[in-house]
Design a protein around this motif. Sequence first.
Motif, short mmCIF file in Angstrom:
data_model
loop_
_atom_site.label_atom_id
_atom_site.label_comp_id
_atom_site.label_asym_id
_atom_site.label_seq_id
_atom_site.Cartn_x
_atom_site.Cartn_y
_atom_site.Cartn_z
N ILE B 189 -34.51 53.17 -2.62
CA ILE B 189 -35.86 53.61 -3.13
C ILE B 189 -36.09 54.81 -3.71
O ILE B 189 -35.75 55.65 -3.35
CB ILE B 189 -37.11 53.32 -2.16
N TYR B 191 -38.69 57.49 -6.42
CA TYR B 191 -39.88 57.65 -6.98
C TYR B 191 -39.69 57.98 -8.37
O TYR B 191 -38.60 58.76 -8.73
CB TYR B 191 -40.53 58.74 -6.38
N ILE B 233 -46.37 53.42 0.99
CA ILE B 233 -46.24 54.14 -0.54
C ILE B 233 -46.86 55.35 -0.18
O ILE B 233 -48.27 55.71 -0.06
CB ILE B 233 -47.10 53.33 -1.52
N TRP B 239 -42.66 53.40 -8.17
CA TRP B 239 -41.77 53.25 -7.24
C TRP B 239 -40.81 52.30 -7.66
O TRP B 239 -41.08 51.27 -7.90
CB TRP B 239 -42.32 52.99 -5.95
N TRP B 264 -40.10 47.20 -9.58
CA TRP B 264 -40.95 48.49 -9.89
C TRP B 264 -42.35 48.22 -9.59
O TRP B 264 -42.99 47.29 -10.10
CB TRP B 264 -40.82 49.08 -11.23
#
Lengths: 106, 271
Positions: B189, B191, B233, B239, B264
């Motif tokens: 994952i 950002y 989140i 993300w 996404w």
Amino acid sequence: MPRVLALIGLIAFTLLLAVPAIAHTPLCSCYDNGDGTITCEGGFSDGSSAAGVAIRVVDASGKVILEGKMNEDSEFTCDKPAGSYTVQFDAGPGHLVEVKGDDIVE
Amino acid sequence: MKKIIFVLLGLVVSLSLTIPAFAHFQMIYTPECALEKGGKIDLKLVFTHPFEAGHTMDMGKPEQFFVVRSRGENEPKKTDLLQTLKPITWTSLTNSGKAWETEYSARGGDHIFCLIPEPYWEPADSFYIKQNTKVIVNVGGEPGKWMEPVGLPTEIVPLSKPYDRWTGNVFQGVVMLNGKPVPGAEIEIEYMNHKPLLDKNAFAKEAAVEAPQDAFVLQTIFADANGVFTFGIPRAGWWGFAALDLDPDYTYKDKKCSRDAVIWIKAVDMK
């Protein structure tokens, strides 16, 4: 007495059936197709169908110039009215969405 | 001679140590995923390292790029967008790479944009990477079939509406290979830490957050026995989730090819 209750129950049930998706927010967006027609897409915030929901086009004075229903794809296409107009998507009392002609763009 | 080899070895080791642990992420970028009104939206396809706005890889011509639009109870409709793609050069903080862009006229409902890229040869790892990627854009708040698989060979199917997440919500999805859940799939994952600048085809220099240590650049979770993963989140913004190497025996041009699935999502603050 039980018979009366049953009747009341039946009436209540029928009323429920007659009210389309009332617990959900009605949604309607209209687009100018660029070919002299507009298309309005109706629906509800929970994704349920708006097929058969009444749709009206009114002029500046509020006079109905066109009336119809959302098709099976919850769409309504008509010729773009001349002058000032508003589209009304009428999903029952308290569930009216109005889209002004000026806001209907490509 | 021995000393020189030793020094060289030391150099190699320290160089490899300085490469931060970041992952390749296929992006389908558009500024907003929950639009009030329909209209033209920009889409950029970039294969990069989004947290660091790092090295951007050259993309080949995608194998497929299409959108599946669905609104209410209507049947989903697929539209091919491959021919609309135009080549661009995307600038990261360290280099620039070949990428693609297009414009799409969105109306109401869900639009699932799907990319099947050409496999990318990663010399550093000596294998190909193929990240089938999805992003879901909604117009007007009327949902469609965001929860249904599109049918990509590798795919993350959302269990949470991907465009209605507040910051602090969880996001859940199922990792699939050929339509079947992948138990224990590894998911990375990242950002989107640098804002993509649409007019410049570049990442903004300023980072939104700073990672206290390399582990935070790229977070790792695993799917459960049903292929389901859950992620809380922590911050508003985009993300990316990449489920990696879902078909370990897969090859492309006689070389190993990591078949990945990317999705996404964008979260917004409650205010």
